[in-house]
Design a protein around this motif. Structure first.
Motif, short mmCIF file in Angstrom:
data_model
loop_
_atom_site.label_atom_id
_atom_site.label_comp_id
_atom_site.label_asym_id
_atom_site.label_seq_id
_atom_site.Cartn_x
_atom_site.Cartn_y
_atom_site.Cartn_z
N GLU A 1 -71.08 -82.45 77.85
CA GLU A 1 -70.63 -81.45 76.88
C GLU A 1 -69.88 -82.12 75.72
N ILE A 2 -69.12 -83.14 76.02
CA ILE A 2 -68.39 -83.85 74.96
C ILE A 2 -69.38 -84.48 73.99
N GLY B 1 -71.05 -81.82 71.89
CA GLY B 1 -70.10 -81.37 70.89
C GLY B 1 -70.09 -82.27 69.67
N LYS B 2 -70.18 -83.56 69.89
CA LYS B 2 -70.23 -84.51 68.78
C LYS B 2 -71.50 -84.31 67.96
N LYS C 1 -71.59 -81.28 65.51
CA LYS C 1 -70.82 -81.38 64.26
C LYS C 1 -71.71 -81.69 63.06
N ARG D 1 -74.86 -74.91 63.07
CA ARG D 1 -74.60 -74.16 64.31
C ARG D 1 -75.43 -72.89 64.40
N LYS E 1 -63.99 -75.59 74.29
CA LYS E 1 -63.14 -76.63 73.71
C LYS E 1 -63.88 -77.96 73.60
N ARG E 2 -64.55 -78.36 74.69
CA ARG E 2 -65.26 -79.65 74.68
C ARG E 2 -66.41 -79.66 73.69
N GLY F 1 -66.57 -77.82 71.04
CA GLY F 1 -66.06 -77.62 69.68
C GLY F 1 -66.69 -76.43 68.98
N ILE F 2 -66.94 -75.35 69.73
CA ILE F 2 -67.61 -74.19 69.17
C ILE F 2 -66.82 -72.92 69.48
N ASP F 3 -67.18 -71.83 68.80
CA ASP F 3 -66.49 -70.55 68.98
C ASP F 3 -67.18 -69.66 70.02
#
Length: 331
Positions: free
Chosen positions: A60-61, A64-65, A68, A72, A108-109, A111-113
């Motif tokens: 997931e991390i 998330g990168k 970016k 989205r 959180k990991r 980085g999305i809403d």
């Protein structure tokens, strides 16, 4: 996936789990992000991950990168919850509190809403599915997730879950050598308007020649997979050769034919092959253009019959590693 409660996704998805180990050696985040971006540039917009993939949520991390640098609103992202470590052992956990905690952690990991499609990775039989889906329904109402999914769920669980809130997709292992879901699960999903996401559509790379023309990495869990070891592997090599021969007739590669077979099961069946290599990604994408007639589909099915497949599938194998395991999907 044509339905009012189903997310619209690309015809082929991308399974991200293999980028963080288990079946293969993990790749550096930079390389994984480049591959994800390349997949998007080639038309793949549906990406599948989980909070259980990789050490300390590594997958997931990484995703998330990659997100970016991607638009989205054009991405359909699926992730999963459902595992926990308790008393030093892997457990299946579906309590409402765990559902919410996992969702917040994934958001959180990554980085999305919001999460487009949020699956229960494995069903906890000690918690009523109504309670688990009830909490997922709250997350939908709060805008933290858009759609609800189940993975490796039984017929009864799917029916009960769908009565609480529409289930968008059921993710199951489905490929030429894993077809147990055809008798009951697929018909039920179609009756209820639920999409089917096919994980391991290449049999963990078997139809790409893994363990046959390409050796397994030392760290791969496939070294303990029943279908990839010992006498089972020797028997299964015959199946692989049949697919290679059929692919030659169609002017394509064996993995392309195996994926095309899954794609031809219906527009509501979305395969999510994963890979660590750009050339395999290109090869997989090529499967979308392959057209198979009913007679050709029948020929493939007759060439690869389920009674020829030797060894248990992934679900049965991984169940042995769990302390409190899950539902009983088709076998």
């Amino acid at each position: 996936m044509p339905s009012s409660h189903l997310v619209q996704v690309s015809r082929l998805g991308f399974g991200c789990g293999g980028l963080s180990g288990i079946w293969n050696a993990p790749v550096p985040h930079e390389a994984g992000c480049l591959l994800i971006k390349r997949a998007f540039e080639k038309g793949i917009t549906f990406f599948d991950t989980s909070d259980a993939y990789g050490h300390d949520h590594d997958n997931e991390i990484m995703i998330g990168k990659a997100l970016k640098d991607l638009p989205r609103e054009q991405i359909q992202l699926a992730t999963k919850f459902g595992f926990a470590v308790e008393e030093g052992q892997v457990a299946i956990k579906g309590t409402p509190e765990h559902v919410r905690k996992c969702c917040e952690g994934s958001l959180k990991r990554l980085g999305i809403d919001y999460i487009d499609l949020y699956y229960q990775h494995r069903v906890d039989t000690t918690v009523p599915i109504e309670d688990t889906v009830g909490e997922l329904k709250k997350l939908v109402e709060e805008g933290k997730i858009k759609y609800i999914g189940l993975s490796e769920a039984s017929i009864d669980t799917i029916k009960r879950a769908h009565a609480i809130h529409p289930i968008t997709a059921v993710q199951m292992e489905y490929s030429l050598w894993t077809r147990e879901i055809e008798d009951e699960l697929i018909p039920l999903c179609r009756e209820l308007g639920i999409g089917i996401v096919a994980y391991s559509p290449l049999g963990h790379g078997f139809f790409g020649g893994k363990a046959i023309v390409e050796s397994l990495p030392v760290e791969s869990l496939l070294n303990t997979h029943p279908r990839f070891t010992g006498e089972n592997l020797e028997k299964n090599k015959v199946i692989y050769q049949k697919v290679v021969d059929l692919a030659a007739k169609h002017g394509c590669t064996a993995p392309q034919l195996a994926l095309a077979w899954v794609l031809h099961q219906g527009d509501d069946v979305i395969p999510i092959p994963g890979t660590r290599k750009a050339e395999n990604l290109e090869n997989n994408i090529g499967s979308v253009a392959i057209k198979l007639s009913q007679d050709e589909m029948r020929e493939i099915c007759e060439a690869v019959t389920m009674n020829e497949v030797s060894g248990e599938r992934e679900f049965e194998m991984l169940a042995k590693y769990s302390w409190r395991y899950a539902d009983t999907p088709p076998r």
